[in-house]
Scaffold this motif. Structure first.
Motif, PDB file in Angstrom:
ATOM      1  N   LYS A 165       0.837  -1.209   0.000  1.00 40.21           N
ATOM      2  CA  LYS A 165       0.000   0.000   0.000  1.00 40.21           C
ATOM      3  C   LYS A 165       0.870   1.258   0.000  1.00 40.21           C
ATOM      4  CE  LYS A 165      -4.030  -1.932   2.459  1.00 40.21           C
ATOM      5  NZ  LYS A 165      -4.262  -2.787   1.341  1.00 40.21           N
ATOM      6  N   ARG A 167       4.003   1.524  -1.046  1.00 43.39           N
ATOM      7  CA  ARG A 167       4.685   1.635  -2.335  1.00 43.39           C
ATOM      8  C   ARG A 167       3.744   2.195  -3.396  1.00 43.39           C
ATOM      9  NH1 ARG A 167       5.615  -2.117  -6.361  1.00 43.39           N
ATOM     10  NH2 ARG A 167       3.341  -2.242  -6.234  1.00 43.39           N
ATOM     11  N   ASN A 168       2.498   1.698  -3.413  1.00 40.69           N
ATOM     12  CA  ASN A 168       1.530   2.188  -4.396  1.00 40.69           C
ATOM     13  C   ASN A 168       1.249   3.668  -4.209  1.00 40.69           C
ATOM     14  OD1 ASN A 168       1.386  -0.331  -5.538  1.00 40.69           O
ATOM     15  ND2 ASN A 168      -0.515  -0.907  -4.515  1.00 40.69           N
ATOM     16  N   HIS A 172       2.267   6.325  -7.179  1.00 41.47           N
ATOM     17  CA  HIS A 172       1.153   6.946  -7.894  1.00 41.47           C
ATOM     18  C   HIS A 172       0.890   8.375  -7.442  1.00 41.47           C
ATOM     19  CE1 HIS A 172       0.359   3.236  -9.977  1.00 41.47           C
ATOM     20  NE2 HIS A 172       0.324   2.586  -8.827  1.00 41.47           N
TER      21      HIS A 172
END
Length: 199
Positions: A165, A167-168, A172
């Motif tokens: 989570k 890293r995302n 993004h």
């Protein structure tokens, strides 16, 4: 949120005031704190290089505080690279396996155990000793010294949930800052070292 623009050339090596004022940290202390997190030699070179990218970015955050977010992203990249490498070694990797799937595989294959995470062990040992003292004070039988469970995966499961989570969010466009990067570096370095145990 104000933008930290490109520093003027004559200020490139000026410490970011958020370190020197907020934490009163010297460059020597900053470097020493980063140097304590290492991967052992059994970890493949390509994984170690990703990890070194993360450490070096953290080091240079001393001069530009917001590089911490880049450092954390690089750290999580090193974690995913390690998981992918181990999964390929074990013939457990499929072409579309992402970070979350790789973490789940590491959990189910028991490549990750709490007994190898120092933070977990310290917390568990502290709680045990606290409860032990309480029991003794209440004239109850002494339960004896704490012994770590060989099977527990509490922190491993937390990492499997949290790191993909994080890293995302970073990959993004998230604009988070985690000033205490040492907690993340400790868990990730211990996680990677577990994936490639010394022979």
């Amino acid at each position: 949120m104000s933008v930290d623009a490109l520093k003027p050339l004559d200020q490139v090596l000026t410490p970011d005031s958020r370190w020197t004022q907020g934490y009163n940290l010297t460059l020597e202390e900053h470097h020493a704190g980063i140097a304590e997190f290492e991967l052992h030699t059994q970890v493949p070179e390509e994984v170690r290089q990703h990890f070194e990218n993360a450490r070096n970015t953290w080091l240079y955050a001393f001069f530009e505080y917001r590089l911490l977010s880049v450092s954390l992203l690089m750290l999580l990249v090193s974690c995913e690279a390690a998981l992918k490498f181990r999964a390929k070694q074990e013939k457990r990797f499929k072409k579309n396996d992402g970070f979350q799937k790789l973490m789940n595989t590491a959990i189910s294959e028991r490549w990750l155990l709490d007994a190898h995470f120092s933070a977990t062990l310290k917390i568990q040992a502290w709680r045990w000793e606290r409860d032990r003292e309480t029991a003794i004070d209440m004239d109850q039988p002494d339960p004896g010294p704490w012994k770590p469970s060989e099977d527990a995966q509490t922190i491993a499961r937390w990492a499997a949930w949290f790191f993909p989570k994080l890293r995302n969010e970073a990959a993004h466009g998230g604009t988070f800052l985690h000033p205490n990067a040492s907690r993340h570096f400790r868990v990730v370095s211990e996680l990677i070292n577990q994936l490639f145990p010394p022979t």
